[in-house]
Design a protein around this motif. Structure first.
Motif, PDB file in Angstrom:
ATOM      1  N   ASN A 158       0.818  -1.207  -0.107  1.00 30.96           N
ATOM      2  CA  ASN A 158      -0.019  -0.058  -0.019  1.00 30.96           C
ATOM      3  C   ASN A 158       0.985   1.138   0.070  1.00 30.96           C
ATOM      4  O   ASN A 158       2.171   1.171   0.526  1.00 30.96           O
ATOM      5  N   TRP A 159       0.376   2.262  -0.791  1.00 28.73           N
ATOM      6  CA  TRP A 159       1.176   3.751  -0.416  1.00 28.73           C
ATOM      7  C   TRP A 159       1.166   3.877   0.963  1.00 28.73           C
ATOM      8  O   TRP A 159       2.129   4.912   1.348  1.00 28.73           O
ATOM      9  N   GLY A 160      -0.081   3.747   1.789  1.00 25.91           N
ATOM     10  CA  GLY A 160       0.056   4.428   3.128  1.00 25.91           C
ATOM     11  C   GLY A 160      -0.939   5.096   3.193  1.00 25.91           C
ATOM     12  O   GLY A 160      -1.291   5.416   4.547  1.00 25.91           O
ATOM     13  N   TYR A 161      -1.451   5.661   2.087  1.00 26.99           N
ATOM     14  CA  TYR A 161      -2.763   6.424   2.527  1.00 26.99           C
ATOM     15  C   TYR A 161      -3.936   5.852   2.647  1.00 26.99           C
ATOM     16  O   TYR A 161      -5.123   6.576   2.857  1.00 26.99           O
ATOM     17  N   ASP A 162      -3.903   4.379   2.857  1.00 27.49           N
ATOM     18  CA  ASP A 162      -5.341   3.966   3.158  1.00 27.49           C
ATOM     19  C   ASP A 162      -5.271   3.275   4.772  1.00 27.49           C
ATOM     20  O   ASP A 162      -5.799   2.350   5.036  1.00 27.49           O
ATOM     21  N   GLY A 163      -4.357   4.053   5.352  1.00 32.10           N
ATOM     22  CA  GLY A 163      -4.158   3.584   6.889  1.00 32.10           C
ATOM     23  C   GLY A 163      -5.440   3.698   7.592  1.00 32.10           C
ATOM     24  O   GLY A 163      -6.127   4.473   7.402  1.00 32.10           O
ATOM     25  N   VAL A 164      -5.589   2.833   8.587  1.00 30.32           N
ATOM     26  CA  VAL A 164      -6.894   2.886   9.305  1.00 30.32           C
ATOM     27  C   VAL A 164      -6.435   2.730  11.036  1.00 30.32           C
ATOM     28  O   VAL A 164      -7.117   2.997  11.486  1.00 30.32           O
ATOM     29  N   LEU A 165      -5.207   2.603  11.070  1.00 33.39           N
ATOM     30  CA  LEU A 165      -4.701   2.600  12.585  1.00 33.39           C
ATOM     31  C   LEU A 165      -3.550   3.442  12.572  1.00 33.39           C
ATOM     32  O   LEU A 165      -2.355   3.322  12.713  1.00 33.39           O
ATOM     33  N   PRO A 166      -3.892   4.782  13.004  1.00 30.99           N
ATOM     34  CA  PRO A 166      -2.738   5.825  12.685  1.00 30.99           C
ATOM     35  C   PRO A 166      -1.707   5.780  13.761  1.00 30.99           C
ATOM     36  O   PRO A 166      -0.490   6.263  13.538  1.00 30.99           O
ATOM     37  N   TYR A 167      -1.856   4.716  14.907  1.00 26.31           N
ATOM     38  CA  TYR A 167      -0.866   4.927  16.011  1.00 26.31           C
ATOM     39  C   TYR A 167       0.031   3.672  15.877  1.00 26.31           C
ATOM     40  O   TYR A 167       1.308   3.763  16.467  1.00 26.31           O
ATOM     41  N   ALA A 168      -0.266   2.533  14.721  1.00 26.70           N
ATOM     42  CA  ALA A 168       0.327   1.596  14.767  1.00 26.70           C
ATOM     43  C   ALA A 168       1.413   1.896  13.687  1.00 26.70           C
ATOM     44  O   ALA A 168       0.807   1.741  12.463  1.00 26.70           O
ATOM     45  N   PRO A 169       2.672   1.572  13.438  1.00 27.29           N
ATOM     46  CA  PRO A 169       3.446   1.568  12.246  1.00 27.29           C
ATOM     47  C   PRO A 169       3.263   0.242  11.637  1.00 27.29           C
ATOM     48  O   PRO A 169       3.055  -0.806  12.256  1.00 27.29           O
ATOM     49  N   GLU A 170       3.244   0.271  10.425  1.00 28.78           N
ATOM     50  CA  GLU A 170       2.843  -0.941   9.671  1.00 28.78           C
ATOM     51  C   GLU A 170       3.680  -2.108   9.980  1.00 28.78           C
ATOM     52  O   GLU A 170       4.934  -2.184   9.815  1.00 28.78           O
ATOM     53  N   VAL A 193      14.545  13.253  10.232  1.00 29.07           N
ATOM     54  CA  VAL A 193      13.484  12.234   9.597  1.00 29.07           C
ATOM     55  C   VAL A 193      12.076  12.682   9.751  1.00 29.07           C
ATOM     56  O   VAL A 193      11.519  12.999  10.904  1.00 29.07           O
ATOM     57  N   ILE A 194      11.274  12.916   8.629  1.00 27.02           N
ATOM     58  CA  ILE A 194      10.146  13.382   8.699  1.00 27.02           C
ATOM     59  C   ILE A 194       8.943  12.198   8.302  1.00 27.02           C
ATOM     60  O   ILE A 194       9.529  11.258   7.667  1.00 27.02           O
ATOM     61  N   LEU A 195       7.911  12.262   9.051  1.00 25.76           N
ATOM     62  CA  LEU A 195       6.824  11.248   8.637  1.00 25.76           C
ATOM     63  C   LEU A 195       5.709  11.976   7.875  1.00 25.76           C
ATOM     64  O   LEU A 195       4.941  12.938   8.592  1.00 25.76           O
ATOM     65  N   ASP A 196       5.170  11.372   7.012  1.00 21.63           N
ATOM     66  CA  ASP A 196       4.059  11.825   6.270  1.00 21.63           C
ATOM     67  C   ASP A 196       2.692  11.410   6.941  1.00 21.63           C
ATOM     68  O   ASP A 196       2.450  10.086   7.066  1.00 21.63           O
ATOM     69  N   VAL A 197       1.688  12.287   7.467  1.00 23.04           N
ATOM     70  CA  VAL A 197       0.714  11.748   8.140  1.00 23.04           C
ATOM     71  C   VAL A 197      -0.570  12.167   7.568  1.00 23.04           C
ATOM     72  O   VAL A 197      -0.818  13.149   6.808  1.00 23.04           O
ATOM     73  N   VAL A 198      -1.511  11.103   7.774  1.00 19.91           N
ATOM     74  CA  VAL A 198      -3.128  11.275   7.114  1.00 19.91           C
ATOM     75  C   VAL A 198      -4.153  11.478   7.929  1.00 19.91           C
ATOM     76  O   VAL A 198      -4.270  10.516   8.777  1.00 19.91           O
ATOM     77  N   TYR A 199      -4.445  12.819   8.116  1.00 15.13           N
ATOM     78  CA  TYR A 199      -5.377  12.998   9.292  1.00 15.13           C
ATOM     79  C   TYR A 199      -6.753  13.427   8.530  1.00 15.13           C
ATOM     80  O   TYR A 199      -7.697  13.996   9.113  1.00 15.13           O
ATOM     81  N   ASN A 200      -6.840  13.325   7.319  1.00 10.86           N
ATOM     82  CA  ASN A 200      -8.117  13.671   6.672  1.00 10.86           C
ATOM     83  C   ASN A 200      -8.995  12.894   6.231  1.00 10.86           C
ATOM     84  O   ASN A 200     -10.092  12.787   5.935  1.00 10.86           O
ATOM     85  N   HIS A 201      -8.760  11.297   6.350  1.00  9.68           N
ATOM     86  CA  HIS A 201      -9.550  10.312   6.179  1.00  9.68           C
ATOM     87  C   HIS A 201      -8.904   8.956   6.767  1.00  9.68           C
ATOM     88  O   HIS A 201      -7.714   8.799   6.783  1.00  9.68           O
ATOM     89  N   PHE A 202      -9.746   7.998   6.663  1.00  5.51           N
ATOM     90  CA  PHE A 202      -9.222   6.579   7.064  1.00  5.51           C
ATOM     91  C   PHE A 202      -9.540   5.610   5.849  1.00  5.51           C
ATOM     92  O   PHE A 202     -10.216   6.025   4.881  1.00  5.51           O
ATOM     93  N   GLY A 203      -8.743   4.759   5.586  1.00  9.43           N
ATOM     94  CA  GLY A 203      -8.884   3.768   4.420  1.00  9.43           C
ATOM     95  C   GLY A 203     -10.074   3.033   4.475  1.00  9.43           C
ATOM     96  O   GLY A 203     -10.914   2.924   5.382  1.00  9.43           O
ATOM     97  N   PRO A 204     -10.397   2.533   3.405  1.00  8.28           N
ATOM     98  CA  PRO A 204     -11.766   1.675   3.102  1.00  8.28           C
ATOM     99  C   PRO A 204     -11.803   0.474   3.834  1.00  8.28           C
ATOM    100  O   PRO A 204     -12.988  -0.115   3.965  1.00  8.28           O
ATOM    101  N   ASP A 205     -10.921  -0.303   4.551  1.00 11.42           N
ATOM    102  CA  ASP A 205     -10.970  -1.365   4.958  1.00 11.42           C
ATOM    103  C   ASP A 205     -10.055  -1.627   6.530  1.00 11.42           C
ATOM    104  O   ASP A 205      -9.005  -1.336   6.407  1.00 11.42           O
ATOM    105  N   GLY A 206     -10.875  -2.153   7.200  1.00 11.71           N
ATOM    106  CA  GLY A 206     -10.217  -2.203   8.736  1.00 11.71           C
ATOM    107  C   GLY A 206     -10.568  -0.809   9.390  1.00 11.71           C
ATOM    108  O   GLY A 206     -10.071  -0.863  10.625  1.00 11.71           O
ATOM    109  N   ASN A 207     -11.617  -0.083   9.056  1.00 13.85           N
ATOM    110  CA  ASN A 207     -11.784   1.129   9.953  1.00 13.85           C
ATOM    111  C   ASN A 207     -13.259   0.772  10.693  1.00 13.85           C
ATOM    112  O   ASN A 207     -14.079   0.642   9.931  1.00 13.85           O
ATOM    113  N   TYR A 208     -13.162   0.561  11.921  1.00 15.53           N
ATOM    114  CA  TYR A 208     -14.474   0.127  12.508  1.00 15.53           C
ATOM    115  C   TYR A 208     -15.058   1.207  13.458  1.00 15.53           C
ATOM    116  O   TYR A 208     -15.982   0.979  14.286  1.00 15.53           O
TER     117      TYR A 208
END
Length: 598
Positions: A158-170, A193-208
């Motif tokens: 995955n590119w990483g922009y479908d993440g659903v658990l923002p606190y857990a490193p892949e 070291v910079i990290l790209d973070v996604v705070y605008n949405h969650f991915g379509p699979d695994g978000n409960y």
């Protein structure tokens, strides 16, 4: 029945000591929540005001756990620090203080020193493989690496922009300890070291979250990825702000790049995030906050954020280098040189100007310093959002691309490279995921339909040639391969330019300001900046296939010319095709000899 006692602590599992952990879940739609630890019996969680459920119990690091909602639905912790397997399985309790940091004295680097190298951890082989690549990046002249998103996503690709658990490193990239070891090693080499973070949405699979916290989202506002996140609610805001603080404090990242904040319809949240980050960190820490923002909200760059990715600058350069004007490049089809000149002299090309849809876009940005803008020739989006993931070295004349690279690396804006730029990589960077069944079909067709606006893919049969994002071969094709014959020459160009940047330009950057950029002809311009020590920097650039006449100018001190003998032609009053000349009227003695050529 809920108790009236409020809960103001963080989301998720927080170790109180080596043997005890507090668990908290915001579940305003649940009647009851229980905690399931390993194979032991479930523990009822106490209901607090405002939808919180909390329990404290004996629980060491490494323990598996999950939450049971109303006795029916078992879910992972949305603030899980690690997963045992994938996003649908149990979460793991993590001790954030267990890693023995070797470079605790590291305080970061000043922003003006940044030369950023964006990379995807997965295609490079995981955290350990990235760590092995660090010395070569330092030797090149890179001062910071930027990791594409690490939030745990479904599957292994995955590119990483479908993440659903923002606190857990892949998890497929390695363990949290291996990620910390990567950051620790980078600091030991002088790399931020910079990290790209996604705070605008969650991915379509695994978000409960929809199962027990529907109010995490808004019914009245939607983004391209679904219902917008409701940042008006305090637990929602804290979920993301605490996440940012976790990466910066516990993992010791040196900065964050916030993805697509134009999809966050609450600027107050962004301002609060920046304020709380600045307040939480020691004054001696150098931490960078960058934005991706199609709205070109220059005002945010004076409210705690250091810089914004300058898509306008990229788009103008791309049109000049390739001649492509499809889709969003249509905004730069008519006057790309003028728009590039505006970027170099004022920051954004669109500062309230109408786009191709007739809509005003952007805010005035000419008052901001050049370092408020991150300039790039390529990034993950601009390569990966092409149907076949081609790179610029496959689309533009080599000399033109090298001339543009001179501008990228020797202008006062902050340069960003995408992995492989420095060796003229031949492999593509494709869009890849590892979804299954109906979701895989939807992603595949959605991806192909995205290109309907491009002339080459107007026909549906043509779009069928676009690689399937879910095919393992699509991911494999994007992995770095042995370097081509062109790699050594390209790397030498990058290394030489970055050597000049660090020795000559970086010490003069604090206090720099843009002056003017003059269009000489289509594809050619002359830009000026005043540097912090009073020196005047001038870059003449010709990305056209024709020689360009110049206005008479006084001879200045040469920093760099591409190709050789460009200065001779410049003194004769013209600039050859595909060329760049960088000059300086210095107010202080330079540390490098006059006239550096590669």
């Amino acid at each position: 029945m809920r108790v009236s006692t409020p809960y103001n602590g963080p989301h998720g599992a927080v170790m109180l000591d080596p043997e005890h952990t507090r668990f908290a879940l915001w579940a305003p739609d649940a009647r009851a929540v229980s905690l399931e630890l390993g194979d032991s019996q479930a523990l009822a969680m106490q209901a607090h005001a405002d939808g919180w459920f909390v329990v404290q119990t004996h629980c060491p690091a490494g323990t598996r756990y999950c939450f049971m909602i109303d006795g029916q639905t078992r879910v992972p912790d949305p603030a899980s620090r690690a997963q045992e397997h994938d996003v649908h399985g149990p979460s793991l309790v993590v001790d954030p203080g267990a890693y023995p940091w070797q470079h605790r004295q590291w305080r970061g680097r000043p922003w003006h020193q940044a030369v950023i190298y964006e990379l995807h951890v997965g295609v490079m082989g995981g955290y350990l493989a990235v760590q092995e690549a660090l010395p070569a990046l330092v030797e090149l002249g890179v001062t910071a690496i930027e990791l594409m998103p690490l939030a745990d996503f479904p599957g292994e690709r995955n590119w990483g922009y479908d993440g659903v658990l923002p606190y857990a490193p892949e998890a497929s990239y390695g363990t949290p300890e291996q990620l910390k070891a990567l950051i620790d090693a980078a600091h030991g080499l002088g790399l931020a070291v910079i990290l790209d973070v996604v705070y605008n949405h969650f991915g379509p699979d695994g978000n409960y979250l929809h199962c027990y916290a529907k109010s995490f989202f808004r019914d009245d506002l939607h983004t391209p990825w679904g219902a917008a996140i409701d940042f008006r609610r305090r637990p929602v805001r804290d979920f993301f702000i605490d996440n940012a603080l976790m990466w910066l404090l516990e993992y010791r990242f040196d900065g964050l790049r916030l993805d697509a904040v134009h999809a966050i319809d609450d600027p107050d949240f962004l301002i609060e995030l920046a304020q709380r980050v600045r307040q939480a960190l020691p004054a001696e820490r150098q931490v960078w906050l960058n934005l991706e923002n199609e709205l070109n909200q220059a005002s945010l760059l004076q409210q705690g954020f250091d810089a914004q990715w300058n898509d306008d600058g990229h788009n103008a350069l791309h049109v000049l280098l390739t001649g492509e004007t499809d889709a969003y490049y249509a905004d730069f089809a008519e006057q790309p040189t003028l728009q590039l000149a505006r970027c170099l002299s004022q920051g954004f090309a669109f500062q309230g100007h109408a786009n191709r849809h007739g809509e005003a876009r952007g805010e005035a940005s000419g008052h901001l310093p050049p370092s408020a803008f991150v300039l790039f020739l390529q990034n993950h989006d601009q390569i990966g959002n092409r149907a076949f993931g081609e790179r610029l070295n496959q689309l533009a004349p080599t000399q033109a691309l090298h001339a543009a690279t001179v501008l990228l690396l020797l202008s006062p804006m902050i340069p960003l490279l995408f992995m492989g730029d420095e060796v003229a990589a031949q492999e593509p960077f494709l869009f890849f995921t590892s979804h299954h069944d109906a979701l895989a079909d939807a992603v595949r067709e959605g991806r192909r339909n995205e290109f309907a606006a491009f002339r080459a893919f107007a026909d549906a049969d043509q779009r069928q040639r676009i690689p399937d994002p879910n095919a393992p071969s699509t991911f494999q094709a994007s992995r770095p391969q042995p370097q081509s014959k062109q790699a050594a020459a390209t790397r030498a160009l990058y290394r030489g330019l970055l050597r000049i940047r660090h020795r000559q330009l970086v010490p003069r950057l604090p206090g720099a300001q843009a002056l003017q950029a003059q269009v000489l002809a289509e594809g050619a311009l002359c830009a000026h900046w005043q540097l912090g020590d009073g020196s005047l920097l001038r870059i003449d650039l010709n990305l056209s296939p024709h020689r360009v006449d110049l206005l008479p100018e006084a001879t200045e001190q040469l920093w760099f010319e591409y190709p050789p003998h460009t200065l001779e032609h410049w003194r004769e009053g013209w600039l050859p095709a595909f060329s760049a000349l960088v000059q300086l009227i210095a107010k202080t003695t330079p540390s490098a000899p006059d006239g550096e050529r590669l």
